[in-house]
Design a protein around this motif. Structure first.
Motif, PDB file in Angstrom:
ATOM      1  N   VAL A 223       0.840  -1.195   0.000  1.00 48.23           N
ATOM      2  CA  VAL A 223       0.000   0.000   0.000  1.00 48.23           C
ATOM      3  C   VAL A 223       0.877   1.248   0.000  1.00 48.23           C
ATOM      4  O   VAL A 223       2.039   1.219   0.402  1.00 48.23           O
ATOM      5  N   ALA A 224       0.274   2.344  -0.452  1.00 45.03           N
ATOM      6  CA  ALA A 224       0.970   3.631  -0.478  1.00 45.03           C
ATOM      7  C   ALA A 224      -0.045   4.742  -0.254  1.00 45.03           C
ATOM      8  O   ALA A 224      -1.251   4.550  -0.425  1.00 45.03           O
ATOM      9  N   ARG A 225       0.452   5.895   0.115  1.00 49.04           N
ATOM     10  CA  ARG A 225      -0.395   7.075   0.258  1.00 49.04           C
ATOM     11  C   ARG A 225      -0.739   7.596  -1.133  1.00 49.04           C
ATOM     12  O   ARG A 225       0.123   7.664  -2.019  1.00 49.04           O
ATOM     13  N   ALA A 226      -1.992   7.944  -1.352  1.00 52.32           N
ATOM     14  CA  ALA A 226      -2.452   8.374  -2.674  1.00 52.32           C
ATOM     15  C   ALA A 226      -1.623   9.539  -3.201  1.00 52.32           C
ATOM     16  O   ALA A 226      -1.263   9.574  -4.387  1.00 52.32           O
ATOM     17  N   GLU A 227      -1.309  10.478  -2.340  1.00 51.25           N
ATOM     18  CA  GLU A 227      -0.551  11.665  -2.769  1.00 51.25           C
ATOM     19  C   GLU A 227       0.856  11.274  -3.225  1.00 51.25           C
ATOM     20  O   GLU A 227       1.375  11.788  -4.217  1.00 51.25           O
ATOM     21  N   LEU A 229       1.705   8.365  -4.464  1.00 44.73           N
ATOM     22  CA  LEU A 229       1.560   7.628  -5.715  1.00 44.73           C
ATOM     23  C   LEU A 229       1.517   8.549  -6.922  1.00 44.73           C
ATOM     24  O   LEU A 229       2.116   8.260  -7.963  1.00 44.73           O
ATOM     25  N   GLU A 230       0.811   9.645  -6.804  1.00 44.19           N
ATOM     26  CA  GLU A 230       0.695  10.557  -7.937  1.00 44.19           C
ATOM     27  C   GLU A 230       2.037  11.161  -8.308  1.00 44.19           C
ATOM     28  O   GLU A 230       2.289  11.468  -9.482  1.00 44.19           O
ATOM     29  N   ARG A 231       2.929  11.318  -7.333  1.00 43.09           N
ATOM     30  CA  ARG A 231       4.247  11.907  -7.595  1.00 43.09           C
ATOM     31  C   ARG A 231       5.304  10.862  -7.928  1.00 43.09           C
ATOM     32  O   ARG A 231       6.388  11.213  -8.407  1.00 43.09           O
ATOM     33  N   ASN A 232       5.005   9.600  -7.672  1.00 46.36           N
ATOM     34  CA  ASN A 232       6.020   8.552  -7.812  1.00 46.36           C
ATOM     35  C   ASN A 232       5.464   7.321  -8.510  1.00 46.36           C
ATOM     36  O   ASN A 232       5.680   6.190  -8.064  1.00 46.36           O
ATOM     37  N   ALA A 238       7.635   0.072 -10.434  1.00 45.45           N
ATOM     38  CA  ALA A 238       8.887  -0.673 -10.362  1.00 45.45           C
ATOM     39  C   ALA A 238       8.926  -1.555  -9.110  1.00 45.45           C
ATOM     40  O   ALA A 238       9.397  -2.699  -9.152  1.00 45.45           O
ATOM     41  N   PHE A 239       8.428  -1.017  -7.991  1.00 48.52           N
ATOM     42  CA  PHE A 239       8.430  -1.804  -6.748  1.00 48.52           C
ATOM     43  C   PHE A 239       7.502  -3.007  -6.872  1.00 48.52           C
ATOM     44  O   PHE A 239       7.841  -4.104  -6.432  1.00 48.52           O
ATOM     45  N   VAL A 240       6.339  -2.814  -7.467  1.00 48.99           N
ATOM     46  CA  VAL A 240       5.402  -3.921  -7.657  1.00 48.99           C
ATOM     47  C   VAL A 240       6.008  -4.980  -8.575  1.00 48.99           C
ATOM     48  O   VAL A 240       5.965  -6.187  -8.282  1.00 48.99           O
ATOM     49  N   LYS A 241       6.594  -4.544  -9.668  1.00 46.83           N
ATOM     50  CA  LYS A 241       7.209  -5.488 -10.613  1.00 46.83           C
ATOM     51  C   LYS A 241       8.299  -6.301  -9.938  1.00 46.83           C
ATOM     52  O   LYS A 241       8.369  -7.532 -10.083  1.00 46.83           O
ATOM     53  N   ALA A 242       9.170  -5.618  -9.160  1.00 44.53           N
ATOM     54  CA  ALA A 242      10.258  -6.315  -8.469  1.00 44.53           C
ATOM     55  C   ALA A 242       9.722  -7.259  -7.397  1.00 44.53           C
ATOM     56  O   ALA A 242      10.266  -8.352  -7.193  1.00 44.53           O
TER      57      ALA A 242
END
Length: 340
Positions: A223-227, A229-232, A238-242
């Motif tokens: 999980v990540a903060r929505a804000e 995610l929009e910037r990164n 890349a993190f999900v793929k790895a």
């Protein structure tokens, strides 16, 4: 002695240096928090780091242990960590109360929740309905306990006829083993092996996982903060793929994964955690949905069910929109997500 060869070698090194510097700068730092102390399923992240998968995807990952899914969610929402591994059920109440720090599941690692009703054969309980009139134990506010009414409804159990006993988390499984309660709720992979650890025989442990008995909701996710995610977006993908590649490595090389975790924690019990991993794999990851659609596959109806039952459990009157809490836009193609 400085020779012409030495000078040429030094010059070649200087010419190569800018490329090395560019590579180093290309590694985006990512702070990642787990849900708990190191366990077998965390081997997917350890192998992704040790085998250079994160680095290949341009990430410099710092991975820290967690202190519970709720704590991890708060730390990610606060910005202390960029990404976390946590149970999305903890996000329903949090997102409703903190829309400006909204969390999003970007990769469902566990397709099924690990929440379960667990007992031992000597209790005489042979079905979920058998807990009526019995002593059921769990820490107050613990997620599986909060979801028990929804599980009870799915199994025609009158939850009002259950007598709850509250205890500290570290005492729950011992109290069940000592017959101070008749059954407990908790994460199957935790309760089962804790019972083995205090002396229970595995053939005497009886469990009804919620997801296999009428309450089919998701388990732990990245999980990540929505804000953030929009910037990164690139770093998130890349993190999900790895991580998916790390999961494949864990599937293929469980012994190597346990050794990787042992290097990080001297007290890590490799044989026990390998068995915990196999149970996690078989009960939480390799589900029919994953075999069909690949790891991380999302279903709108199941996402909505998770939000609904948690909103009911925690008295949330303004539940978040499931479409804003779950996304598959950071997943690679289904063909790259086959793990079975």
């Amino acid at each position: 002695m400085i020779t012409r060869r030495t000078v040429l070698a030094a010059g070649a090194g200087l010419l190569a240096a800018p490329h090395i510097v560019r590579e180093a700068h290309a590694q985006a730092p990512v702070r990642f928090c787990l849900d708990w102390a190191l366990q077998g399923n965390h081997g997917m992240f350890a192998l992704a780091e040790d085998r250079g998968v994160f680095r290949r995807e341009g990430l410099a990952v710092r991975m820290d242990r967690g202190f519970g899914s709720g704590d991890t969610a708060v730390k990610v929402a606060s910005g202390a960590y960029d990404l976390g591994y946590t149970d999305p059920s903890t996000m329903v109440k949090f997102n409703a109360e903190n829309p400006d720090k909204r969390l999003v599941s970007i990769y469902q690692v566990l397709d099924r929740t690990a929440a379960a009703l667990v007992t031992t054969r000597r209790s005489g309980i042979t079905s979920p309905q058998g807990v009526v009139g019995k002593r059921l134990g769990a820490p107050e506010g613990e997620a599986s306990r909060m979801l028990f009414p929804a599980f009870a409804r799915a199994n025609n159990v009158d939850a009002s006829q259950v007598r709850w006993t509250s205890m500290a988390p570290n005492l729950r499984d011992t109290m069940l083993f000592q017959n101070q309660v008749d059954a407990v709720t908790g994460f199957l992979f935790t309760v089962h092996f804790n019972l083995v650890g205090v002396g229970a025989r595995e053939e005497d442990i009886v469990a009804w996982p919620y997801a296999e008995n009428g309450l089919d909701i998701y388990g732990s996710a990245i999980v990540a903060r929505a804000e953030w995610l929009e910037r990164n977006q690139q770093q998130a993908a890349a993190f999900v793929k790895a991580s998916i590649e790390g999961l494949k490595l864990l599937m293929a090389e469980p012994d190597a994964a346990m050794a990787a975790l042992k290097r990080r924690e001297a007290l890590f019990d490799e044989p026990l955690e390998k068995r915990r991993w196999f149970m996690t794999r078989d009960r939480g990851i390799l589900t029919p949905a994953v075999r069909s659609g690949g790891t991380g596959v999302l279903d709108a109806a199941r996402s909505a069910t998770l939000v609904r039952v948690n909103a009911e459990a925690y008295g949330v009157t303004n539940p978040p929109n499931p479409a804003e809490m779950f996304t598959d836009r950071f997943l690679p193609p289904a063909s790259d997500r086959r793990v079975a």
